[in-house]
Design a protein around this motif. Sequence first.
Motif, PDB file in Angstrom:
ATOM      1  N   VAL A  61       0.852  -1.186   0.000  1.00  0.00           N
ATOM      2  CA  VAL A  61       0.000   0.000   0.000  1.00  0.00           C
ATOM      3  C   VAL A  61       0.889   1.237   0.000  1.00  0.00           C
ATOM      4  N   VAL A  62       0.574   2.182  -0.886  1.00  0.00           N
ATOM      5  CA  VAL A  62       1.318   3.437  -0.958  1.00  0.00           C
ATOM      6  C   VAL A  62       0.678   4.446  -0.021  1.00  0.00           C
ATOM      7  N   GLU A  63       1.511   5.031   0.859  1.00  0.00           N
ATOM      8  CA  GLU A  63       1.050   6.053   1.793  1.00  0.00           C
ATOM      9  C   GLU A  63       1.977   7.255   1.654  1.00  0.00           C
ATOM     10  N   GLY A  64       1.543   8.266   0.957  1.00  0.00           N
ATOM     11  CA  GLY A  64       2.408   9.410   0.693  1.00  0.00           C
ATOM     12  C   GLY A  64       3.553   8.988  -0.208  1.00  0.00           C
ATOM     13  N   GLU A  65       4.787   9.094   0.305  1.00  0.00           N
ATOM     14  CA  GLU A  65       5.974   8.640  -0.434  1.00  0.00           C
ATOM     15  C   GLU A  65       6.489   7.314   0.111  1.00  0.00           C
ATOM     16  N   ILE A  66       5.720   6.691   0.996  1.00  0.00           N
ATOM     17  CA  ILE A  66       6.110   5.446   1.655  1.00  0.00           C
ATOM     18  C   ILE A  66       5.370   4.270   1.016  1.00  0.00           C
ATOM     19  N   LEU A  67       6.054   3.121   0.929  1.00  0.00           N
ATOM     20  CA  LEU A  67       5.407   1.881   0.495  1.00  0.00           C
ATOM     21  C   LEU A  67       5.369   0.928   1.678  1.00  0.00           C
ATOM     22  N   ARG A  68       4.165   0.508   2.035  1.00  0.00           N
ATOM     23  CA  ARG A  68       3.988  -0.338   3.217  1.00  0.00           C
ATOM     24  C   ARG A  68       3.627  -1.756   2.775  1.00  0.00           C
ATOM     25  N   CYS A  69       4.353  -2.737   3.308  1.00  0.00           N
ATOM     26  CA  CYS A  69       4.103  -4.134   2.986  1.00  0.00           C
ATOM     27  C   CYS A  69       2.694  -4.524   3.420  1.00  0.00           C
ATOM     28  N   CYS A  70       2.023  -5.307   2.580  1.00  0.00           N
ATOM     29  CA  CYS A  70       0.637  -5.683   2.863  1.00  0.00           C
ATOM     30  C   CYS A  70       0.513  -6.669   4.020  1.00  0.00           C
ATOM     31  N   TYR A  71       1.632  -7.302   4.442  1.00  0.00           N
ATOM     32  CA  TYR A  71       1.553  -8.411   5.403  1.00  0.00           C
ATOM     33  C   TYR A  71       1.661  -7.923   6.846  1.00  0.00           C
ATOM     34  N   HIS A  72       2.826  -7.389   7.237  1.00  0.00           N
ATOM     35  CA  HIS A  72       3.023  -6.920   8.607  1.00  0.00           C
ATOM     36  C   HIS A  72       3.242  -5.414   8.688  1.00  0.00           C
ATOM     37  N   ALA A  73       2.963  -4.721   7.574  1.00  0.00           N
ATOM     38  CA  ALA A  73       2.960  -3.256   7.534  1.00  0.00           C
ATOM     39  C   ALA A  73       4.330  -2.618   7.717  1.00  0.00           C
ATOM     40  N   TRP A  74       5.400  -3.337   7.405  1.00  0.00           N
ATOM     41  CA  TRP A  74       6.716  -2.694   7.402  1.00  0.00           C
ATOM     42  C   TRP A  74       6.688  -1.617   6.319  1.00  0.00           C
ATOM     43  N   ALA A  75       7.242  -0.444   6.622  1.00  0.00           N
ATOM     44  CA  ALA A  75       7.179   0.697   5.711  1.00  0.00           C
ATOM     45  C   ALA A  75       8.556   0.998   5.136  1.00  0.00           C
ATOM     46  N   TYR A  76       8.583   1.322   3.856  1.00  0.00           N
ATOM     47  CA  TYR A  76       9.832   1.579   3.135  1.00  0.00           C
ATOM     48  C   TYR A  76       9.802   2.947   2.478  1.00  0.00           C
ATOM     49  N   ARG A  77      10.928   3.636   2.555  1.00  0.00           N
ATOM     50  CA  ARG A  77      11.093   4.867   1.792  1.00  0.00           C
ATOM     51  C   ARG A  77      11.442   4.517   0.344  1.00  0.00           C
ATOM     52  N   GLY A  78      11.497   5.555  -0.502  1.00  0.00           N
ATOM     53  CA  GLY A  78      11.835   5.342  -1.899  1.00  0.00           C
ATOM     54  C   GLY A  78      13.256   4.874  -2.117  1.00  0.00           C
ATOM     55  N   ASP A  79      14.144   5.095  -1.125  1.00  0.00           N
ATOM     56  CA  ASP A  79      15.522   4.613  -1.250  1.00  0.00           C
ATOM     57  C   ASP A  79      15.689   3.194  -0.734  1.00  0.00           C
ATOM     58  N   GLY A  80      14.590   2.536  -0.363  1.00  0.00           N
ATOM     59  CA  GLY A  80      14.632   1.158   0.110  1.00  0.00           C
ATOM     60  C   GLY A  80      14.812   1.000   1.597  1.00  0.00           C
ATOM     61  N   ARG A  81      15.121   2.090   2.313  1.00  0.00           N
ATOM     62  CA  ARG A  81      15.325   2.006   3.762  1.00  0.00           C
ATOM     63  C   ARG A  81      13.994   1.821   4.490  1.00  0.00           C
ATOM     64  N   ILE A  82      14.020   1.019   5.530  1.00  0.00           N
ATOM     65  CA  ILE A  82      12.820   0.819   6.345  1.00  0.00           C
ATOM     66  C   ILE A  82      12.621   2.047   7.221  1.00  0.00           C
ATOM     67  N   SER A  83      11.438   2.615   7.162  1.00  0.00           N
ATOM     68  CA  SER A  83      11.137   3.793   7.975  1.00  0.00           C
ATOM     69  C   SER A  83      10.311   3.461   9.209  1.00  0.00           C
ATOM     70  N   GLN A  84       9.668   2.314   9.208  1.00  0.00           N
ATOM     71  CA  GLN A  84       8.831   1.965  10.361  1.00  0.00           C
ATOM     72  C   GLN A  84       8.527   0.475  10.392  1.00  0.00           C
ATOM     73  N   ILE A  85       8.607  -0.098  11.584  1.00  0.00           N
ATOM     74  CA  ILE A  85       8.057  -1.422  11.883  1.00  0.00           C
ATOM     75  C   ILE A  85       7.082  -1.185  13.034  1.00  0.00           C
TER      76      ILE A  85
END
Length: 423
Positions: free
Chosen positions: A106-130
């Motif tokens: 799921v895309v949230e702003g500029e973040i891509l969040r995994c559909c499974y456990h909602a880990w969030a990724y920035r556009g550079d591939g870095r995890i921004s949130q668990i």
Amino acid sequence: MTEARPVRPGADQQDRHSTADPTAYPPHVPDGRLRALPAPVQDLRRIGISPDHWYPVATSRKVRRGRTFATAFAGERIALYRGRSGTVHALEDRCAHRQVPLSMGVVEGEILRCCYHAWAYRGDGRISQIPYLPKGCERPPRGVRSYPVREAYGLVFVFPGDPALAPAAPFPVLPEYRSAAHRTMTFSRTVRCHYSFMHENLLDMNHQFLHRSVLGRIKPELLGYETGPRHVQARYLFVPAGGRKDRGAGLLSAEGIGGQDTPDVITIRTEYPYQTLRGVPEGTDLPAFSLWAAYVPEDAEQRVNHAYGLLTIAKPSVPGALHLAWPLIRRFTERVFAQDRTAVEAEQRAWDEQGEDHNHEVFPLILDLRDVLRSNGVPLSPDQASGCGPCGLATPAHHAEVTGHAGSVESAGSVAEGAAESE
């Protein structure tokens, strides 16, 4: 017609004298002396395309704002997504947690969040949130691989090779795309063959018999060609020789809207890894049309490619004429492409059945083209070439860096940027 040239030292001996023919290189000459066998040349169909170039992997309209799009390059699955700002990002299509495709996210702003456990990724591939990361736990991975991205000409390009090379890598220059005097038709099709078959098909215009039901009878005359370490360019004169042709063919050629029956000069160039074609009416300098094409391998074995093409057509002097002719030109180009696809896919099936290249190529131009494709490509591993290996070419060191355990993610309590707009 062209005269066969002498075989150059180090030239493509496999293509010029097939090793499948036991008489091609007899081990003895008449006086009984031994003759050295030529050094084996690697089968071109076992050569992968070099990843150190910009490749289109999607049309821009497929990557909608606030949405993801799954694509691939040579077995590497890639997740594209367009953030709220309109910027397109490209990430390795797997979550660092459970390997679920991020293209399902799921895309949230500029973040891509995994559909499974909602880990969030920035556009550079870095995890921004668990979201549920407890204090004091083992440090999670930094993220996943990201790819340099450029968007141009209605296409999304990625650089799948060494990212350090991306800024200096040549990018296609197509000034006519934005010109008010031209209109561009975009093509995006999957073709089940090695990308080299596509280069050969377009550069060798002696196959016009294949298109006799669409183009009528055409006599292609090779005016000349040149070759270098990274390119091959050929010029043909297309002389009409009668027969019925598709109306769209006339509109795209020198006949134009006026219906004149004059030959075209066709210039085709492979400038690794791209290919271009220009059609110029004889006696003029301005092209009636030009084509830019890229053939992007999808699978690790590189036996399937996605062909992207931009056909730019000059607008005639009659206002609105090109608009009216557009459906006819589209139908014509689709018919030609369908015939070409039938032929190159048949070539690939023959290679698959035989397990190697049994071609007996006699056209010096194509022999030089094969030298260029081979010398600029990357040999596939034995497993990849046989279809048994893991996906993708050799993984760049950048992959190891972003998936390692150095560093940490941002605070587990960080807030996502919010729901993104959708088109």
